[in-house]
Motif scaffolding. Structure first.
Motif, short mmCIF file in Angstrom:
data_model
loop_
_atom_site.label_atom_id
_atom_site.label_comp_id
_atom_site.label_asym_id
_atom_site.label_seq_id
_atom_site.Cartn_x
_atom_site.Cartn_y
_atom_site.Cartn_z
N ALA A 72 0.85 -1.19 0.00
CA ALA A 72 0.00 0.00 0.00
C ALA A 72 0.88 1.24 0.00
O ALA A 72 1.93 1.27 0.65
N GLU A 73 0.44 2.26 -0.74
CA GLU A 73 1.18 3.52 -0.73
C GLU A 73 1.04 4.20 0.63
O GLU A 73 1.98 4.81 1.13
N ARG A 74 -0.16 4.09 1.21
CA ARG A 74 -0.41 4.68 2.53
C ARG A 74 -1.10 3.63 3.39
O ARG A 74 -2.08 3.02 2.95
N GLY A 79 -8.10 2.86 1.20
CA GLY A 79 -7.73 1.73 0.36
C GLY A 79 -7.19 0.56 1.15
O GLY A 79 -7.53 -0.60 0.89
N ARG A 80 -6.34 0.85 2.14
CA ARG A 80 -5.80 -0.21 2.99
C ARG A 80 -6.92 -0.86 3.79
O ARG A 80 -6.98 -2.09 3.92
N LEU A 81 -7.82 -0.06 4.34
CA LEU A 81 -8.93 -0.61 5.11
C LEU A 81 -9.79 -1.53 4.24
O LEU A 81 -10.15 -2.64 4.66
N GLY A 83 -8.96 -3.19 1.62
CA GLY A 83 -8.23 -4.42 1.36
C GLY A 83 -8.30 -5.38 2.53
O GLY A 83 -8.44 -6.60 2.35
N MET A 84 -8.21 -4.85 3.75
CA MET A 84 -8.31 -5.68 4.94
C MET A 84 -9.69 -6.30 5.06
O MET A 84 -9.83 -7.50 5.32
N LEU A 85 -10.73 -5.49 4.87
CA LEU A 85 -12.10 -6.00 4.99
C LEU A 85 -12.37 -7.09 3.96
O LEU A 85 -12.93 -8.15 4.29
N ASP A 86 -12.00 -6.82 2.71
CA ASP A 86 -12.26 -7.80 1.65
C ASP A 86 -11.52 -9.11 1.90
O ASP A 86 -12.08 -10.20 1.73
N HIS A 87 -10.25 -8.98 2.27
CA HIS A 87 -9.42 -10.18 2.48
C HIS A 87 -9.96 -11.04 3.62
O HIS A 87 -10.15 -12.26 3.46
N GLU A 88 -10.23 -10.41 4.76
CA GLU A 88 -10.65 -11.19 5.93
C GLU A 88 -12.06 -11.74 5.76
O GLU A 88 -12.34 -12.88 6.18
N PHE A 89 -12.95 -10.98 5.15
CA PHE A 89 -14.31 -11.48 4.95
C PHE A 89 -14.29 -12.69 4.00
O PHE A 89 -14.94 -13.71 4.27
N GLN A 90 -13.54 -12.58 2.92
CA GLN A 90 -13.49 -13.67 1.95
C GLN A 90 -12.89 -14.93 2.56
O GLN A 90 -13.35 -16.05 2.29
N LEU A 91 -11.86 -14.76 3.40
CA LEU A 91 -11.28 -15.92 4.07
C LEU A 91 -12.31 -16.63 4.95
O LEU A 91 -12.37 -17.86 4.99
N ASN A 92 -13.11 -15.85 5.66
CA ASN A 92 -14.14 -16.46 6.51
C ASN A 92 -15.12 -17.28 5.69
O ASN A 92 -15.50 -18.41 6.07
N VAL A 93 -15.56 -16.73 4.57
CA VAL A 93 -16.51 -17.45 3.73
C VAL A 93 -15.88 -18.72 3.17
O VAL A 93 -16.49 -19.80 3.19
N GLU A 94 -14.65 -18.59 2.68
CA GLU A 94 -13.99 -19.76 2.07
C GLU A 94 -13.73 -20.87 3.10
O GLU A 94 -13.90 -22.05 2.79
N ARG A 95 -13.32 -20.47 4.29
CA ARG A 95 -12.91 -21.47 5.28
C ARG A 95 -14.05 -22.01 6.13
O ARG A 95 -13.98 -23.14 6.62
#
Length: 477
Positions: A72-74, A79-81, A83-95
């Motif tokens: 991340a640039e900042r 944008g960073r937030l 990315g965190m939300l999308d990544h963690e939510f998707q992991l929960n659904v997948e797992r």
């Protein structure tokens, strides 16, 4: 385990965290960067967190954060937030969806924050959000907001961050169907002297009927922020992000509705503003500002939401970025902007507003009166860009060079004019000078179609299509 009385002590952080833990629906991840695990700590503290928290994570090192969420640039950014939300939510659904999907609503809470450093002096702020399912297997909904921590001590900032995070999660889970109430609850057990929320955005299936501009207005109404901002695409904006490193030009008005003269004022001022040696080559952000005092004009106790949205829609049609502020005093507006950009600031106004600025009654709230007010306003080389006045073809043109104020204040006026604090806008369109919003409204009310020549074509079309400001379509009674 602490006894939970549902419905009691709903503003208490302990009770909120415990109610979430004891509700079997919610299951997900809490990811926090920058200020410790201030939010998830509440859920561990009250007990029962095993049924709510699938995972908690902190990533303080940039290399670790990048490895998990990408570069991340900042790091403290929307944008960073996201990315965190999308990544963690998707992991929960997948797992977890196979084992828990029928019974649980998955969520991901995240924040990325910079609190007061050991040496102090830094801006203390952060982004916080939650992405969640309101029903099992549902499409996700999301709330994102920007907060500023105002406490002096780092530990107090961290405590406030934890509380507002619990409030956000509680609101998302139990108040998502009432977004106004959700916003009101965000500062439960806090004060506006500890936390400022200057941007909030609702997205997703649960919020498909929510207009985020109304939510931004709600923040200012409640005192959660002094300012709200949204762009011509109708999306809410985070003010500090938009103001950062830009020269800023602001036109205050009612914009009820926006007229040719409103747009000409901003266009002519921007041309002169851009010629300032301190502005040449710099990005310029032009803003149209409406104050809460204007929105509450006429003794109203609450904002007329339809009227507000009419103005917002018309300004969007004109391509304008809109600022809603609770800063009636110009020096407070200037101070807010100056805290967020080191570049030049200009304010656009007409001759009547400049004359009104020299009315001492408007500065009586300050110990130093008008001198203190002007001392604050005109520091940092701020300039007023003044549009001339000629109410009708039979009237004389009045410019900054012709204004006469009270005899005792004329030397002050002459001094400020002499130092270049007032810029005469001589590049105006003469045919627009006699246009006033109040005349447009009067003509709309009596069915005089000549009002259409007083506003941009896009404004006229939208007023007629949406029946703004009492417009009645031909043939309708």
């Amino acid at each position: 385990m602490t006894e939970l009385i549902v419905g009691a002590h709903e503003s208490d952080t302990h009770q909120k965290a415990l109610r979430i833990n004891l509700d079997p629906r919610w299951y997900g991840t809490v990811a926090e960067i920058g200020a410790g695990q201030e939010v998830v700590r509440w859920f561990f503290r009250v007990g029962g967190a095993a049924g709510t928290v699938a995972k908690s994570i902190s990533a303080y090192d940039m290399a670790v954060s990048d490895a998990v969420y990408g570069k991340a640039e900042r790091y403290v950014s929307a944008g960073r937030l996201q990315g965190m939300l999308d990544h963690e939510f998707q992991l929960n659904v997948e797992r977890l969806d196979g084992d828990r999907g029928d019974d649980n609503c998955f969520f991901a809470f995240a924040d990325t924050v910079v609190a007061r450093s050991f040496r102090g002096g830094n801006e203390c702020h952060g982004w916080m959000g939650v992405k969640f399912q309101a029903q099992p297997h549902d499409e996700p909904s999301q709330i994102v907001m920007h907060v500023r921590m105002l406490d002096v001590e780092a530990f107090a900032q961290q405590e406030a961050l934890g509380i507002v995070g619990v409030n956000l999660l509680y609101g998302a889970f139990f108040q998502h169907h009432e977004p106004d109430k959700l916003i009101e609850s965000l500062l439960d057990r806090l004060t506006t002297g500890r936390i400022e929320i200057d941007m909030i955005q609702f997205r997703g299936i649960e919020f498909r009927g929510v207009d985020n501009r109304l939510m931004a207005l709600k923040l200012v109404q409640l005192g959660l922020s002094g300012v709200a901002m949204f762009g011509p695409d109708r999306e809410v904006l985070q003010p500090s992000e938009m103001l950062r490193k830009k020269a800023v030009l602001i036109e205050r008005g009612s914009f009820r509705p926006p007229t040719h003269v409103n747009l000409d004022m901003l266009e002519t001022a921007k041309a002169r503003f851009s010629e300032d040696p301190a502005v040449v080559g710099k990005p310029v952000l032009a803003l149209t500002e409406i104050t809460m005092r204007n929105l509450l004009a006429g003794g109203a106790t609450d904002v007329d939401r339809r009227d507000f949205l009419a103005r917002a829609e018309l300004l969007a049609a004109c391509g304008m970025t809109v600022l809603i502020t609770n800063y009636f005093d110009y020096f407070r507006l200037a101070a807010y902007v100056a805290e967020r950009t080191s570049e030049r600031i200009g304010i656009v106004m007409g001759v009547p507003s400049l004359v009104d600025l020299f009315d001492e009654k408007n500065h009586a709230q300050l110990p130093g009166g008008i001198l203190e007010s002007f001392g604050r306003l005109f520091k940092n080389e701020l300039k007023l860009y003044v549009y001339p006045l000629r109410p009708s073809d039979n009237d004389e043109l009045t410019t900054v060079h012709d204004i006469q104020v009270g005899a005792e204040l004329q030397p002050l006026y002459d001094y400020l004019a002499g130092r270049g604090s007032f810029v005469h806008l001589d590049n105006y369109r003469p045919e627009f000078l006699s246009i006033f919003s109040r005349d447009v409204l009067r003509r709309i009310a009596v069915g005089d179609d000549s009002w259409e020549t007083m506003v941009p074509e896009t404004v006229a079309d939208l007023i007629k299509r949406r029946c703004f400001f009492g417009y009645v379509k031909p043939g309708r009674y």
